[in-house]
Design an enzyme around this catalytic site. Sequence first.
Site: not given
Length: 669
Positions: A266, A415, A477
Amino acid sequence: MSSNTQDIETLGINTARILAADAVQKANSGHPGTPMALAPMAHVLWTKAMTYNAKNPDWANRDRFILSAGHACMLQYAYLYLTGYDLSLDDIKNFRQMNSKTAGHPEYGLCPGIEVTTGPLGQGFANAIGFAIGQKHLAARYNKPGFSLFDYKIYVICSDGDMMEGVTSEAASIAGHLELGNLIFLYDNNHISIEGSTDIAFNEDVSARFRAYGWQVQDLPDVNDTHALELAIVNAKSESQKPSLINVRSLIAYGSPNKSGTAGSHGSPLGPDEIKLVKEFFGFDPDKSFEVSDEVLDYYHKAGSKGAAKEEKWNKLFADYKAKYPELAAEYELLSSGGLPEGWKDSLPVFKPTDPKVATRVASGKALNAIAAKLPNLIGGAADLAPSTETNLKEYDSFTSENRAGRNFHFGIREHAMGSAMNGMALTKGVIPFGATFLMFSEYMRPPIRLAAIMKISPIFVYTHDSIGLGEDGTTHQPVEQLASLRSIPNITVIRPADANESVHAWRVAVEHKGGPVVLVFTRQGLPILDQDKYGKAENVEKGAYILSEGSKGPDLILMATGSEVQLIMQAQEKLEAEGISTRVVSMPSWELFEKQDAAYKEKVFPKANRKRLAVEMASPMGWHKYTTDEGDMLGMTTFGESAPAEELYKHFGFTVENVVAKAKALLK
């Protein structure tokens, strides 16, 4: 199918497998297993399914191909080379080397035929949603009866790793909800990741998951069955409403006697001994590398040239369209070339100092709506926050499964996928996308912002609620470190305007900007309008920093700030001047734009002789020292905020006129 055709197809597929293994081995770096497994899939795409012209990778109505499993890039490079794109065998041999077209993951603008830079898993998957939106929107605006100008599909190869990333879930949900039937995803279900079998971390029913999202899903047991692959893609093309997922079982490093089906193939080369065994397995000379027969090259070049006739037919169609719909044709030609309509700036609003206080987010919304009518290619929305970010285009409908002409996008609380989709939209010529949320949630969007900067494309990221000024929502926030974090990204332009008029010109700059993303940062709280007849003009936003208010004489001190804090230093200047301290006020909405100015202008704003400087910003002080110098200071945030009304927070953290004046005086001592 004749045996000869079958033979050349098999030889072509195996040639691509060997090319990938050889390139990774020569670079001593890369992922050989997935390209070896998926060569039949790529073969069907480039010879049977996709419409493209290898000699003109930018043809407007080409199908788009995105390798979301970017680690498998040698698969894409092999087929770009074989089908006749401007990529040579020497480029393949130069895989992952300095200044090579063939980077370690696909990079837009570096290699012809690469539609978008992928690498971080899940990004290409989500970019595809933006590409699909772009196609649907162009078709709704420009297609007319008898003139299907834009009907291309978006093809994506994705991996187990893509399926594990959260952004994929966000994007798949959007695609199903919007019924983006122009999406065709081929999922490489090989059950292997770097740590081993995916069973150690991932055992969900991916097909059931995507059916629940509203996708068409087909399950194929063997990637080597090219006939079944071709039929599945035909079925996907015929599904006009649902996006399609073709779940294809593969064996990683197919053809490798000791490493197929293992994690060992891989993320690292197979090794010289194993490479020889692979070549023997496929009937190639084990002592030769990068072996491509003339027969194979001729076969694939013919496949790659088939699109030329289709492009020629499309060009004739567009010429007829131009004769019948000259205004629309001229508009598309202008916008797709990156141009803007004449007079679009005439509609920009102007705010007066006698107007009431206005939050810069509100001023932004007024500017956005004022220019929308003049810029039909300006489309976007928010992550469920349009009323708060003031980004709704009031005179226009929403983009939905029923209305592709809508210009307002409802990304939902997604988002991450919004940012990635914006990149796909920005890579659709003729579209300028914007997307909005609170500045704090830019954290969810860092991967697409960074990739936009790498690609030098120009989506407009709109962030509001930009400081502790948003108040009671508290520490979770209130952004503190986000401005410094965003400014740290190369090739990005961050603009934090000081008032309504600066906000208007921030939009002007953003729309005109080329060569990288623009981040617009706006306040929640209302701010007074600066008098442009008395102070510096807001149009100087384009210079990044400018002298807003000059002192009574040569300055003893320079005060600088961004955003709402400019009002604070203006008030401090008044008090300092009253005490005989000549003070210059510099509004500095964009560091990046300022750094593009010439030395003379920089010296004018920040004379080297004036080293007493104070910066004020309700954010991390990181980076400000460059402008304040070692004789200056910075009033910023060195902790997280608190949950309280904004005015109380300003006092608590020292963002008051009295504290600014005290710090200024301390510098002069």
